[in-house]
Scaffold this motif. Structure first.
Motif, short mmCIF file in Angstrom:
data_model
loop_
_atom_site.label_atom_id
_atom_site.label_comp_id
_atom_site.label_asym_id
_atom_site.label_seq_id
_atom_site.Cartn_x
_atom_site.Cartn_y
_atom_site.Cartn_z
N ARG A 49 0.83 -1.20 0.00
CA ARG A 49 0.00 0.00 0.00
C ARG A 49 0.87 1.26 0.00
O ARG A 49 0.62 2.21 -0.77
CB ARG A 49 -0.90 0.02 1.23
CG ARG A 49 -2.01 -1.02 1.20
CD ARG A 49 -2.64 -1.18 2.58
NE ARG A 49 -3.78 -2.06 2.51
CZ ARG A 49 -5.02 -1.67 2.27
NH1 ARG A 49 -5.27 -0.39 2.08
NH2 ARG A 49 -6.01 -2.53 2.21
N GLN A 53 1.26 4.18 -2.91
CA GLN A 53 0.99 5.59 -2.64
C GLN A 53 2.17 6.46 -3.08
O GLN A 53 1.98 7.54 -3.65
CB GLN A 53 0.72 5.79 -1.14
CG GLN A 53 -0.58 5.18 -0.64
CD GLN A 53 -1.80 5.89 -1.19
OE1 GLN A 53 -1.77 7.08 -1.49
NE2 GLN A 53 -2.89 5.15 -1.34
N SER A 203 -6.53 4.04 -5.99
CA SER A 203 -5.97 4.23 -4.65
C SER A 203 -7.07 4.16 -3.61
O SER A 203 -8.13 4.76 -3.77
CB SER A 203 -5.26 5.60 -4.55
OG SER A 203 -4.21 5.68 -5.48
N SER A 206 -5.50 8.51 0.13
CA SER A 206 -4.57 9.49 -0.40
C SER A 206 -3.65 9.92 0.74
O SER A 206 -4.03 10.72 1.60
CB SER A 206 -5.35 10.70 -0.95
OG SER A 206 -4.47 11.67 -1.45
N TRP A 207 -2.46 9.36 0.77
CA TRP A 207 -1.48 9.68 1.81
C TRP A 207 -0.50 10.69 1.27
O TRP A 207 -0.21 10.74 0.08
CB TRP A 207 -0.72 8.44 2.26
CG TRP A 207 -1.56 7.27 2.67
CD1 TRP A 207 -2.92 7.25 2.85
CD2 TRP A 207 -1.09 5.94 2.93
NE1 TRP A 207 -3.32 5.98 3.21
CE2 TRP A 207 -2.23 5.17 3.28
CE3 TRP A 207 0.16 5.35 2.92
CZ2 TRP A 207 -2.13 3.82 3.61
CZ3 TRP A 207 0.26 4.01 3.25
CH2 TRP A 207 -0.88 3.25 3.59
N SER A 212 3.64 8.18 3.51
CA SER A 212 3.87 6.93 2.78
C SER A 212 5.26 6.38 3.05
O SER A 212 5.45 5.18 3.29
CB SER A 212 3.69 7.16 1.28
OG SER A 212 2.40 7.64 0.99
#
Length: 358
Positions: A49, A53, A203, A206-207, A212
């Protein structure tokens, strides 16, 4: 950090169990082994993940490289710790298990899940053909040291070779890494338009880039701790459970390292994104063969636990070769049906039974 509270976040509660069992409770090694293995599977998904990102923010070319570089991070870390404990045979079993696990079980399960309510699923034959060709090439390269060892020792009176298995394995490893680097240039730069996927992953959150990277660094460090616990408990787990180290490597450790890919493949298959499924499953097997295996050979020399690519078990060799040709057959027509998925899972189960009884 955005929307992080979800069921993957809830699964993080598994992560502290193994350290607590080991350092606070002094629990049996069997419990520690499986608790740490489950934690690695959860953390591997968070590595995926976080990498995705970061990839979304740095562009498709660099993003693709990041996804490839960190895609097998959990498997690599776990294998390194098992290797430091002097269990090179278990690491080779883990390599075999990862190749057959993603290509047979992962792909087969995804095809079955994705075929629910659909007569068939389609994908781009160009990309699938390249993936299957790379897998066959990797299999041939992995077979070479074993064939060389057998041929050399049976054809010389003294049984001694001019070039050792270790030297040949290092040479093969370097060639494999160079070939994979060339593949990256081909797919991400010179022929990016041909192999670009028309099935975006999408996605879930939204980081920020900083968040991330923080998740990526933290999860990598914790995976190292959990891998240390797994490697330390491996021998005791084998004795107490009655499962051979070979079976633990081929089935348990390989599934732990590839769990994130297996879940992701089934998820995208359900959405009808069969091209992504092939990229995940077959691409993961290729990473193991062309990146993880040769990297482990080179790393093993640096840490003083030399490992060769000589797979001495005929079952290992047969499983790897059989998997490559099955994947090539599946990818040839550009479509899949549920029965093909059942066949893939069935073959994986048969291999699992064979390794169990061995």
């Amino acid at each position: 950090m955005g929307k992080l509270v979800s069921w993957p976040a809830a699964l993080l509660l598994i992560v502290p169990i193994a350290p607590a069992l080991h350092y606070l409770v002094g629990a049996p090694q069997l419990w520690i082994f499986f608790a740490a293995a489950a934690a690695i599977a959860v953390l591997a998904d968070w590595v995926r993940r976080a990498t995705e990102q970061v990839a979304d923010q740095v562009g498709p070319a660099i993003g693709g490289l990041l996804n490839i570089s960190f895609g097998s991070l959990a498997e690599l870390i776990l294998a390194i710790f098992v290797l430091t404990s002097g269990k090179a045979d278990v690491v080779r079993a883990q390599i075999t298990g990862s190749i057959i696990g993603t290509s047979l079980f992962g792909l087969g399960l995804a095809i079955v899940v994705g075929s629910i309510g659909r007569e068939k699923q389609l994908f781009k034959r160009e990309r699938a053909g390249q993936l299957s060709s790379l897998l066959i090439l990797a299999v041939i390269a992995l077979l070479l040291p074993a064939v060389f060892d057998y041929t050399g020792r049976s054809s010389t009176a003294s049984g001694r070779l001019v070039v050792t298995d270790e030297q040949l394995s290092i040479g093969v490893s370097i060639v494999l890494l160079v070939l994979y680097a060339a593949n990256l240039v081909y797919t991400l730069i010179t022929h990016r338009d041909v192999f670009a996927s028309d099935e975006p992953r999408g996605s879930e959150a939204s980081w920020s880039l900083l968040a991330s990277l923080a998740v990526l660094v933290t999860t990598t460090a914790v995976i190292a701790l959990e891998a240390h616990l797994v490697s330390g408990a491996l021998e005791a787990t084998s004795e107490s459970s009655g499962l051979s180290p070979l079976f633990l490597g081929v089935i348990i450790l390989s599934l732990v390292g590839t769990a994130s890919d297996l879940f992701a493949a089934s998820w995208f298959a359900r959405q009808g994104k069969m091209g992504l499924v092939l990229n995940i499953c077959v691409g993961s097997a290729i990473q193991i063969a062309l990146v993880v295996a040769p990297s482990l050979v080179l790393i093993s020399w640096l840490i003083g636990q030399p490992m060769t690519l000589v797979f001495s078990s005929p079952l290992d060799l047969f499983a790897i070769v059989g998997t490559a040709f099955i994947v090539n057959a599946i990818a040839a027509d550009g479509e899949t049906t549920w029965f093909e998925g059942v066949l893939l899972v069935g073959v994986y189960v048969l291999f699992g039974l064979a390794f169990f009884f061995v």
